[in-house]
Design an enzyme around this catalytic site. Sequence first.
Site, PDB file in Angstrom:
ATOM      1  CG  ASP A  19       3.786   5.966 -10.991  1.00 24.32           C
ATOM      2  OD1 ASP A  19       4.679   5.528 -10.239  1.00 24.32           O
ATOM      3  OD2 ASP A  19       2.761   5.325 -11.271  1.00 24.32           O
ATOM      4  CG  HIS A  36      13.614   6.604  -6.959  1.00 25.65           C
ATOM      5  ND1 HIS A  36      12.322   6.737  -7.412  1.00 25.65           N
ATOM      6  CD2 HIS A  36      13.630   5.474  -6.208  1.00 25.65           C
ATOM      7  CE1 HIS A  36      11.593   5.721  -6.947  1.00 25.65           C
ATOM      8  NE2 HIS A  36      12.359   4.949  -6.222  1.00 25.65           N
ATOM      9  CG  LEU A 130       6.970  27.534 -10.063  1.00 24.80           C
ATOM     10  CD1 LEU A 130       5.593  27.327 -10.695  1.00 24.80           C
ATOM     11  CD2 LEU A 130       7.985  26.613 -10.733  1.00 24.80           C
TER      12      LEU A 130
HETATM   13  C1  IPE Z   1       2.181   7.602  -6.242  1.00 21.76           C
HETATM   14  O1  IPE Z   1       2.938   6.655  -6.917  1.00 21.76           O
HETATM   15  C2  IPE Z   1       3.038   8.362  -5.288  1.00 21.76           C
HETATM   16  C3  IPE Z   1       4.090   9.185  -5.871  1.00 21.76           C
HETATM   17  C4  IPE Z   1       4.308   9.396  -7.146  1.00 21.76           C
HETATM   18  C5  IPE Z   1       4.921   9.857  -4.928  1.00 21.76           C
HETATM   19  P1  IPE Z   1       2.927   5.134  -6.477  1.00 21.76           P
HETATM   20  O2  IPE Z   1       3.764   4.398  -7.447  1.00 21.76           O
HETATM   21  O3  IPE Z   1       3.290   5.000  -5.055  1.00 21.76           O
HETATM   22  O4  IPE Z   1       1.378   4.768  -6.652  1.00 21.76           O
HETATM   23  P2  IPE Z   1       0.621   3.375  -6.681  1.00 21.76           P
HETATM   24  O5  IPE Z   1       0.897   2.712  -5.393  1.00 21.76           O
HETATM   25  O6  IPE Z   1       1.157   2.604  -7.831  1.00 21.76           O
HETATM   26  O7  IPE Z   1      -0.809   3.729  -6.866  1.00 21.76           O
HETATM   27  C1  IPE Z   2       7.542   7.189  -8.604  1.00 17.64           C
HETATM   28  O1  IPE Z   2       8.078   6.092  -9.263  1.00 17.64           O
HETATM   29  C2  IPE Z   2       8.408   7.690  -7.475  1.00 17.64           C
HETATM   30  C3  IPE Z   2       7.869   7.432  -6.129  1.00 17.64           C
HETATM   31  C4  IPE Z   2       6.730   6.864  -5.844  1.00 17.64           C
HETATM   32  C5  IPE Z   2       8.701   7.876  -5.014  1.00 17.64           C
HETATM   33  P1  IPE Z   2       7.873   4.626  -8.711  1.00 17.64           P
HETATM   34  O2  IPE Z   2       8.959   4.323  -7.755  1.00 17.64           O
HETATM   35  O3  IPE Z   2       6.492   4.446  -8.191  1.00 17.64           O
HETATM   36  O4  IPE Z   2       8.074   3.769 -10.036  1.00 17.64           O
HETATM   37  P2  IPE Z   2       7.207   2.544 -10.514  1.00 17.64           P
HETATM   38  O5  IPE Z   2       5.766   2.948 -10.495  1.00 17.64           O
HETATM   39  O6  IPE Z   2       7.474   1.433  -9.554  1.00 17.64           O
HETATM   40  O7  IPE Z   2       7.696   2.251 -11.893  1.00 17.64           O
HETATM   41 MG    MG Z   3       4.729   3.863  -9.040  1.00 15.74          MG
END
Ligand code: IPE
Ligand code: IPE
Ligand code: MG
Length: 246
Positions: A19, A36, A130
């Site tokens: 995240d 990303h 792995l």
């Molecule tokens: C969870 O992250 C999903 C992934 C890392 C793929 P999100 O950023 O989507 O989660 P929420 O919505 O903040 O809980």
């Molecule tokens: C996690 O990073 C990647 C995915 C959920 C695909 P986010 O895109 O959720 O990044 P934040 O949480 O908005 O910073």
């Molecule tokens: Mg996120």
Amino acid sequence: MLHLINKEKIPQHIAIIMDGNGRWAKERGKDRLFGHQHGVLSVREVVEGCVEAGIKNLTLYAFSTENWNRPENEVNGLMELLVTTIRKEAETLSKNGVRLFVIGDLDSLPLACRQELDEAMALTAENKSLNLILALSYSSKWEILEATKKIAAKVKAGELLEGDINDEVFKSHLSTAAFPDPELMIRTSGENRISNFLLYQLAYAELYFTHTHWPDFRKENLYEAILNYQNRERRFGKISEQLHLA
Ligand code: IPE
Ligand code: IPE
Ligand code: MG
């Protein structure tokens, strides 16, 4: 830090909620896709780090069912990134002895993604170091409901008795049936929640939350999480004294 890790207490399975890509990019005045793209390097680091530490299973939460609700350009960008990354990395994964698996509602993925994933899974099928399990278009509630439907159908068809449904039977109907439950779950970027990830499998996992954004996460951060895990007492409902009896 790798040398500090106790080889006798290596978790068999680590699960990671990657995240913070969006926030990482925003802090740099860039758009979310930039974050990303940089997250891919962290994936490479963590995969290598797991191989070096002797971890056998790594599940990465890459895209949740709920992530389909993000703006269209972000969803499309993520799908493209997935295709190009798998294409670029498949050979390296293979050389490092990594076997690729995917869990989630794969029918909802674009055809190009599914084809790329199928090829990479075939290419790495014999690898043993792995298991890299990508959770894509994954939601734990979805997975649990799918398992329940499969079990109900078997009971209805007379292939399974209601009284024989236990933890082992239930687990064998989940998409993670081939892997042990994660002992350690890491979430980056400071959010203290599970976000629909492996709800059944994480029942007794140790949870580790770090403020580091995913694109900044490196092997050393992984090893720090493993060390933290190794210093915890896992009691599984018992009391501390019982654990120290011979
Ligand atoms: C969870 O992250 C999903 C992934 C890392 C793929 P999100 O950023 O989507 O989660 P929420 O919505 O903040 O809980
Ligand atoms: C996690 O990073 C990647 C995915 C959920 C695909 P986010 O895109 O959720 O990044 P934040 O949480 O908005 O910073
Ligand atoms: Mg996120």
